[in-house]
Structure formats: structure tokens, C-alpha cells
Design a protein around this motif. Structure first.
Motif, PDB file in Angstrom:
ATOM      1  N   ALA B 179       0.853  -1.195   0.000  1.00  0.00           N
ATOM      2  CA  ALA B 179       0.000   0.000   0.000  1.00  0.00           C
ATOM      3  C   ALA B 179       0.881   1.234   0.000  1.00  0.00           C
ATOM      4  O   ALA B 179       1.917   1.254   0.673  1.00  0.00           O
ATOM      5  CB  ALA B 179      -0.916   0.003   1.225  1.00  0.00           C
ATOM      6  N   TRP B 181       0.289   5.467   0.226  1.00  0.00           N
ATOM      7  CA  TRP B 181      -0.679   6.560   0.302  1.00  0.00           C
ATOM      8  C   TRP B 181       0.050   7.893   0.171  1.00  0.00           C
ATOM      9  O   TRP B 181       1.096   8.118   0.750  1.00  0.00           O
ATOM     10  CB  TRP B 181      -1.508   6.493   1.569  1.00  0.00           C
ATOM     11  CG  TRP B 181      -0.756   6.275   2.831  1.00  0.00           C
ATOM     12  CD1 TRP B 181      -0.225   7.228   3.637  1.00  0.00           C
ATOM     13  CD2 TRP B 181      -0.464   5.011   3.470  1.00  0.00           C
ATOM     14  NE1 TRP B 181       0.377   6.645   4.725  1.00  0.00           N
ATOM     15  CE2 TRP B 181       0.251   5.291   4.657  1.00  0.00           C
ATOM     16  CE3 TRP B 181      -0.751   3.676   3.138  1.00  0.00           C
ATOM     17  CZ2 TRP B 181       0.695   4.277   5.500  1.00  0.00           C
ATOM     18  CZ3 TRP B 181      -0.313   2.677   3.998  1.00  0.00           C
ATOM     19  CH2 TRP B 181       0.402   2.981   5.156  1.00  0.00           C
ATOM     20  N   GLY B 221      -8.873   0.960   0.413  1.00  0.00           N
ATOM     21  CA  GLY B 221      -8.481   2.326   0.091  1.00  0.00           C
ATOM     22  C   GLY B 221      -9.509   3.336   0.561  1.00  0.00           C
ATOM     23  O   GLY B 221      -9.178   4.387   1.126  1.00  0.00           O
ATOM     24  N   VAL B 234      -4.720   6.506  -2.270  1.00  0.00           N
ATOM     25  CA  VAL B 234      -4.139   5.246  -1.811  1.00  0.00           C
ATOM     26  C   VAL B 234      -3.967   4.345  -3.021  1.00  0.00           C
ATOM     27  O   VAL B 234      -4.914   4.156  -3.800  1.00  0.00           O
ATOM     28  CB  VAL B 234      -5.046   4.538  -0.779  1.00  0.00           C
ATOM     29  CG1 VAL B 234      -4.396   3.257  -0.281  1.00  0.00           C
ATOM     30  CG2 VAL B 234      -5.377   5.466   0.374  1.00  0.00           C
ATOM     31  N   ARG B 235      -2.774   3.837  -3.195  1.00  0.00           N
ATOM     32  CA  ARG B 235      -2.544   2.846  -4.253  1.00  0.00           C
ATOM     33  C   ARG B 235      -2.227   1.515  -3.606  1.00  0.00           C
ATOM     34  O   ARG B 235      -1.423   1.422  -2.687  1.00  0.00           O
ATOM     35  CB  ARG B 235      -1.395   3.261  -5.161  1.00  0.00           C
ATOM     36  CG  ARG B 235      -1.733   4.501  -5.976  1.00  0.00           C
ATOM     37  CD  ARG B 235      -0.755   4.682  -7.111  1.00  0.00           C
ATOM     38  NE  ARG B 235      -1.019   5.929  -7.817  1.00  0.00           N
ATOM     39  CZ  ARG B 235      -0.392   6.304  -8.907  1.00  0.00           C
ATOM     40  NH1 ARG B 235       0.552   5.539  -9.432  1.00  0.00           N
ATOM     41  NH2 ARG B 235      -0.688   7.444  -9.505  1.00  0.00           N
ATOM     42  N   SER B 273      -5.881   2.290  -7.727  1.00  0.00           N
ATOM     43  CA  SER B 273      -5.777   3.539  -6.983  1.00  0.00           C
ATOM     44  C   SER B 273      -7.162   3.957  -6.535  1.00  0.00           C
ATOM     45  O   SER B 273      -8.143   3.817  -7.274  1.00  0.00           O
ATOM     46  CB  SER B 273      -5.168   4.607  -7.909  1.00  0.00           C
ATOM     47  OG  SER B 273      -5.323   5.895  -7.354  1.00  0.00           O
TER      48      SER B 273
END
Lengths: 292, 292, 292, 292
Positions: B179, B181, B221, B234-235, B273
Motif C-alpha cells: 500500500a 498513500w 483504500g 491510496v494505491r 488507486s
């Protein structure tokens, strides 16, 4: 002179197996890597390709899967013994089996019924050897990475023409512990013994002042033997994961053991066995086919 | 037509650094992997080998070491910002820097003052990009391995001539979460935000019933964005670590989602995303040089 | 403010595929690692778990297998294009696909018909992006490890307060080349171009005196572009695999660049793009979802 | 009952060493990984932390470096013998040494004087054990990955209640060979013997029709012993790297052993020794401290 077949074994390595106990809303999981290998009257397949005595490695894999369902897996030592004895008792040509099990740790996500997060890389291990009616259990752990930021010295070593190392009375000591302990018999509380031994290894590493990694290794093995009568021998393999204090003097800075470079290679490697002087003969407990 | 230099950067990757805080009997350690890379007016070295604008990667490494001593390391975001801004402000030719830091976790051995045991493989991460006076902070975590033993379905997908997968209303769902962000600004409680976001990711994974790993990814996310105003985007990259229920029927056994083979490859890979529709432009926050 | 789905893709990664051509006594093998990912109208599965537009990753894997049989695999670029176009043209919701193929090398054992020995770790690679009717091909290689034992210097770099590196006019230069080149169009002799470009990279590395790894990188890219009109851009990622001359003076020995310690970490990392100034826009050729 | 120290050894593992021979314009390189370990009167350091008999592992590393300069490295067997004998003869407390050397392969880039490209992952290996005046040399290779696309069968194996594997008269056979051969004495053309044995292993794998991997293993060992009188014993560890023919029937396609999935885990593992029946006792040639 003739050419002959020597020691040999064959099996299925690294079955990755996750077993979910779903006997209620609260699930439990066992995450195992199981390797089986068989020994016995196997000359035919080597010499002529006659496979009539070769229980296929695919069958060994299937057996692992089926056994995981036919009864609760339980402790890895019991699971390994059950598998090893099955192969030896059910196949006339197979006289010995060795079963290795690694158990990977998981923790619940905040007490959730069925959601888990992976623990550390440390594995609980067992290596069970069955030979005819006999069986040996060597359990252990590996990838237990520990570090002391002080309480470790190293000095008094000989200085020959190739010695440049400076003596130190304060260094970082870090290692990745592989420990294997040979049980004296089979009537053991496997889970309880593992937990207690693991704790002894950790607290001895932490609590004992160290003059050498060898001393620490011996102390760890000794602590286990003093406290656990069911253990005959402890073998430890402990790489010295060097942490070198960086020379900050070119930048006008002192480095009072605060900033370290964690090196990859080379590394020290300390290996040793600690045992009772009246320990029974290990038999085949440690019997592998070394190819280094 | 002419041949020209395009995007480029250079630096020192994977400095392995352990910093011990010894301001009392109770030590604290930070175990970091730091990578720095610089961007700027670097055509000369590429075209002629004139290195007068190339701050050596060895110097970058030294700077990391010195900065770890000159002031407390603090949170990895602050450490990365400090390093990135130093390179950009001190070298005229260097207009941008990217600093990646991974923090490895350690736990005390039973409250011991200076003895530690390694935590899980999960890393806390940050990627700081500095460009002139601007800076972007993208923090995250990786190698967070999670598993749900139920509460996951997958059905309703299209069936073409190559589809053989059976629909399921109960499967194991396991993944290793990466993750990242993107923070909206720099005035953030880095440690507090990281801890809160990590917990949101875990509890959302655990708590949300899953109809697809995509749905789980989006929910994770979204949960972060709903709760954390300091985060713009957030990815998530989430491999589907397949756990296949073993067919035990040849052995006369049912397998009610109890015995699974944990496969290595191939694996599903879900990437996505989740962001605020009014998130400011990411600028160079995600700027890498993709070579896949 | 609303929370929305941003860029996303999903697929099946690292299908390990060996294809044997048995159209005569002399077999040929292709050893491939194939990853597919799809893009398109995928909001439903993320937001509601409705999978009616999600071609399962299992189906993607099956498609790879079937395509390997339905026609000769051919060059990896053609295979990737065939797969990518299939997904985009056959699934209404899928508007884009990205297919990555690595080809592993094998050599015959002494001209044997059907026995092979694995070549080096170097892989031939391609990354094909399909978007609607358009397609981009970026091919390359990775894990090409090369070393020069002389013919490399590094000096003239700036010296700040953290610089300790000595200038050198003779050092070992070693790197593991990842190269990716973007083709201008699709009418290319893929195998011939790959072989020629690989040779240009090798001979330029070998033949050019080096004042910096950056200079070497640029020269390698430039050599490709000068010789190969079908290439628009070359991107190179080249770690500086440090070989440090060991200080033997404590043992009364000179070390005239003869004995080196090959270090693991940290390492320099030089990344750059070399391109034609009239190269057409790369479009989605390099489009990934960076999570670093 | 007392607790005692058992077998133990310590040393420096994985020295990564590149040695350049620059005695003319045409350079030659040796790329070695060297591990040393020492045995002897080491109870003091274990029991009391008295290190007066512990030649530091740092000193061992320095010795490897110095020896690489003081005389030409030569063949890895000679280098290992030289190191092992030095440690045993120069340190009174040290009675035994074990030196492992892996040699990594490099090829010239088109006959260039000083530019090289890495070869395959295969390593030439040696493990030399010195004990007092005696020495044993076990040389070998590892990571030699080979594959036959036909000429391999597997049938006639027993079928128990857990057997589902189908018999086959045509399968892919692939393995990664680890071979270790014990020399009868020290008067050997090390390089010539290695090259000849490697070729025998390859051509036997290629040329012999296989009814089981065990048969192939034995034939490979036997071929070495028949042709090379200087070898007493060959040990082979050969994982069965499974290549499963993909079931394409759901897509209306036949798969005549053309499309295979190369699986990672689990894998078969066949291990065995082939030796002369009048081979002298191996002594300490294979002496390791098994911790599995």
C-alpha cells in the motif's frame, strides 16, 4: 572393483499446505511446508528402471493431503510421525522415512474469527526419522533473528600476520538462529516443549553477557538442557550478522556505537552441538545425505 | 533527428542502516534500508564523462550515515525529507531528489533493555520526492501478508471459450499487501497516521465480506480516505495468493474447504488507486523511471 | 468531495510455460514467463463486487495456454500482441491489455535432438500494451551481467563535507543491465532486432572507455539508436555492482587492482533514457501503476 | 550427567572475491565465493569466552584476500587446500579446517581483452577438508539445470489407496543437478577432471533413455566412475522439476506433450551416492554438522 549404489533416498519436497479447522465460527489455521523422503530396497529403479518398489512422489504428496483431512493435524511432530510410520509400515520395500515439517506462524487480526496476518519469518520445525520400528524426533526453529545493541565483547583472540581486527568491549551482536534439538523419546508435550525452549533460547541470548558468539551459543544450548529433561542434544547454527560501526570521524562526528552498517556478506558462521554426556546414541536422528 | 538524453537519475540504493539510541539504559533501534537518487543538470556526465556535477553515490551513502548521527533519525518521513532537501539545496546542479526508506520492525525480548527479536517481514515505507522547493510524501507498507479462511466469494464473471473456473461462494482469500498513500501535505503525525492506516487496512480486509479481491482493494483504500483527511490517494497492489482446495475425492474424503495447496505461481495481481475526486495533482509524487 | 476509483488493472502474473515444438526428431523449446493484465470498465467489481465484466485471471491463464497450442508461439512480441489484442477485442468491457513476456534461454547439449542445458540468467523481454486499436511494443533484456576489469575511471566529482571517495583512473566496472527499447512501430524483425541490439549493448560496454557509468549508459543507448532505426527510445537501469580493491598493505602486499571484494549492498543505481528528439509520443508504452 | 560441548566449527562464510590476472593486456578473472571454517580445541571460548585460541573470522577473511595475491589462485581445489593447510599448520589449537569454494563463470565479450559477460548460474565447486596431515577433496558443480523434452518414462510404480498419478511413456524430465565427487587422492588435474566429469554428466543425462530419475542419477554417477579412475564416489542431488502437460481438452485442443506448466513446488527430490565397492573410507570428506 565394482560400482555400487550407496546411500539414497527420494521423496516430495516442499508441499505447501494450509489446513483450516472450521469446527465452529472461530477458525484456526495451520500453514505447513512438508517434505517426505523414503529409503529402502531401491536398487531396482536405480539399476534397471524397474519402479515396482517406488511409491511415487506424487503419491507421497497425496498422502500428505489425505492425512491432513483424515485426522486433525495436531502438532507437527505427531503429523510427521504419522506420515513416516505410514510409509514404512505400508510399503514392504520402504524401510525408512524422513519427514520434515516447517510451520509458519499467523496471528489473528484483532481477534477476528477467520482473518489472519502473517507473523515473523521464524518457523517452528521438526525432522522425524523412522527406521523400521524406531523413530527419532529432532525439532527446532529457524530464521529467529535476534540482536543485542550492547552486552557483547570480543577480545583476547590471537593475532597473526593477517589479523587486523580491533578488540572491542562493546559491539552489536546479531544472528539468525537455527536450532535443532533431539528429543530423548516420543512421550513429549511437543507444543509446550517448543514454547519453553524457544523462550529459553531468547532469554539466554538476551540475558547473558557475551564474550564471543561461541559462548552465547553454548549458553543457549546449555540453558535448554538444564531446564528440559526431554532433550538430549541441541545443535545451533548461528551466523554472525555483522553490524559495523560506521567511521564518522571524516565528518567531525563521534560514533559511540550508534550508527551501524548491516553487512550482507561475508558473515561469521558459528555452529555447534551441546549435549548430555549420557545422551543415548543419536542413531539416524541426524542422518542426511550431505551434498553441502 | 538528434539523439538526446531523456529522464534520468542516479543514486545509492539499499543502504542498510541500524541506528541505536543509547540515551539511557533502555536502548531503542531503528533498522532502515535507505535509497537515495538525484536528478538535475546531469547531461555532462552522460555525454562527456565530466563528473563535476555528479555528487558521488558514495557521498550520498556517507550523508545518510552522517545525518543518522547529527540529529535523531525520527520518523522515516522526516529523515527522508531532511536528506532530500539537503541534496537539492546543497548542490547547485541537483534540482530533485528521491529518497526511499523501508523500516524493518523489531520487538523487545521480554522488555529487555537492549535485546530484540525481529518482527514480521512487513516493512513501513516512505518515498519522498523533492523538486526545488516542493516536496511530496508517499508513505506505505509492503509485505503485509493476510489471509481470510472464509468470507470470500467469486462468481458472476463472464464465461468465454477459455473459461473453466468454477464459481465459488466460499474460498480462501490471501494476499501480500503493498500500500502507498499520498499525503496532502507535510504537516502530518507520520507515526500516528501510519499506525492508524495500517489498522484500517487490516480491519477492512478482515471485516468486509468479499465478492472479489478488487472489491476488497477498493474498500481498503476507501476506508483510509474516509478516516484520514491527510491522505489524498491510496494505491494498492495485491497479489491473489491462490489457495486451491485439494481434491480428496479419490481417497473417499470430502474437503469442505479444509485442506488447501498454497500455490506459488502464477498468481492473480490486482492493482488500483483510490483517491479523492478533489485531490490535488500528484505532481512528481509517483515519478519513477519505469523499466517494469 | 467524493472518493473515486483511479487507475487500475488486474491479471495473472508469472505463468511459467514451456512449449516444445515436436514437428520432427529435433525438438525446440520455448521457456516463457507470461504476465497478462487487463484494463477497462472495471468500476463495478471494485464498488459492488459485480464481476460480470471481470474476465477471470484463471481464464487469462487458460488463454495463454491455449494460444501456445493454437498457433506457433513465434517471437515473444508476436505472442504478446496476439494475446493482448484477443483480450481487448473479445471482451467489450476490456479496453486495454498489457502483456509481459520473459524468455529464458536454453542451449542444446552437444547438438542433441531433445536435451538442453539452461543458459545464463539473462532474459529476453517484451512488454506489449494494447489500447483499443493501438499497440506499443517495448522489448528488452534483463539480468545481463557484465564486468570490465579496466578501462573505467571516476574522478572530477564534487567534494562536499561528506565526500571521502578517492578519485580513480582505474577501477572495475560491473553492472547488471536492464534495457528496454521502445519500437517505433510493429513491422519489425523482432528476433533480428533483439540479437543486434543485445550485441550493440555488449560491444559498447566493452569497447568504450568509461569516465562514469552514466557515460557508459548513454553510449549504450546511443549506439542502439544510431544503428537501429526501428527503435525510438532506450531506457537503461544499471546498478553499479561495486568491486572494492582490498587493502592488502597491512600484510605487506601491494594490490594493483588484482584482488577485489564484490559487495552486495549498497550499490550505485544509474537509470536513464536515451531517445530520438523526434520520437513519437510514447503514449501508453510505459504506462504502469507505480507502487515503487 | 554433565552437559558437554559436541562437534563444533566456526568460520567466515561467503567471501565474495574477484581476482584479476593482469600480467598482460589480456586479463583473466576468477570470481569466487569462499567459506572457511575451523575445528579444534575450541572449548574455552564456548565455556568461558576465553578467545585465545579463536583465530578471528575476520582474520580468516583477510587470509583469503592475502592468499589470493601472494600466489596465483590457480584451481579452486589448490586454493582451498592451501588455505586449509595454512590454518591447521599455523594455529596450534586448530586441528581441522573446511574450505568451500564456488567458482562463478564468465565469458569474454567477443574476445575482448578485459570485458566479460556472466555465464550461467552453474557453479564449479570444491569442499576441502583438512584434518591434521590429512586432506580430502570433494569437488562438484551445482545449479546445472537440464531438461529433456522426451526420452523419459515413468510407469510400473505401486498403486496404493493414495495413488492417482497416471503412468506415462513420454514426459519432460528436468532437474537442477548438484553433483559432488570425492577424489581418491590429491594428484589430480583438477580443471581437466572437472571439465571431463561435467561433460559425462551432461551427455549421460542427454543420451540415456530414462525410466526414472533414479535410473538417470545412477547412470550419471556410474558414467563418471567408469571413465575417471581418480574419483571414488559421486553424490547427486536432483530435484524433479515437474513440467505438467496442460489439459487443453476444454478448449477442443489436443496437447501432444507440447504445452507444459513449469511448477515451482512441491518438487520431487532424488538423492543418491554411486561409488566403487573398494573405495577407501571417506574419512571426514563429507563431515558436516547437519542442522538440515
Amino acid at each position: 572393483m565394482a560400482i555400487v549404489l550407496g546411500d539414497n533416498q527420494y521423496g516430495k519436497a516442499e508441499n505447501r499446505l494450509v489446513v483450516v479447522s472450521r469446527d465452529g465460527a472461530v477458525h484456526r489455521i495451520k500453514d505447513l511446508t512438508v517434505s517426505t523422503s523414503l529409503r529402502g530396497d531401491l536398487a531396482d529403479t536405480h539399476l534397471t528402471g524397474d519402479n515396482s518398489k517406488v511409491l511415487a512422489t506424487d503419491t507421497q504428496k497425496n498422502t500428505v493431503h489425505a492425512f491432513a483431512k483424515q485426522a486433525p493435524v495436531g502438532e507437527i511432530e505427531d503429523f510427521a510421525l504419522r506420515l513416516g510410520r505410514h510409509f514404512v509400515s505400508s510399503q514392504e520395500a520402504i524401510t525408512g522415512a524422513r519427514v520434515l515439517v516447517d510451520e509458519h506462524s499467523w496471528e489473528r487480526i484483532e481477534d477476528h474469527d477467520h482473518a489472519f496476518v502473517s507473523g515473523s519469518a521464524e518457523k517452528r520445525t521438526t525432522a522425524v526419522t523412522v527406521d523400521g520400528d524406531r523413530a527419532w524426533v529432532v525439532s527446532g526453529l529457524r530464521d529467529l533473528v535476534v540482536l543485542k545493541s550492547t552486552g557483547s565483547e570480543f577480545h583476547g583472540f590471537p593475532r597473526d600476520e593477517y589479523t587486523t581486527l580491533r578488540e572491542t568491549d562493546d559491539r552489536v551482536l546479531a544472528t539468525s538462529v537455527t536450532a535443532r534439538w533431539r528429543y530423548r523419546g516420543g512421550d513429549v508435550d511437543w507444543a509446550g516443549a517448543h514454547a519453553a525452549i524457544r523462550r529459553l533460547l531468547l532469554t539466554t541470548f538476551a540475558g547473558r553477557h557475551s564474550l564471543s558468539l561461541q559462548q552465547t551459543l553454548y549458553a543457549m544450548g546449555e540453558a535448554v538442557l538444564l531446564a528440559r529433561p526431554e532433550v538430549a542434544e541441541v545443535r545451533l547454527s548461528m551466523p554472525n550478522k555483522h553490524h559495523f560501526a560506521v567511521d564518522l570521524s571524516p565528518f567531525g562526528l563521534a560514533n559511540d556505537n550508534e550508527v551501524f552498517h548491516a553487512a550482507d556478506r561475508p558473515y561469521g558462521l558459528i555452529e555447534g552441538s551441546v549435549l548430555r554426556d549420557d545422551a543415548e546414541d543419536p542413531g539416524l536422528a541426524w542422518h542426511t545425505l550431505p551434498t553441502f
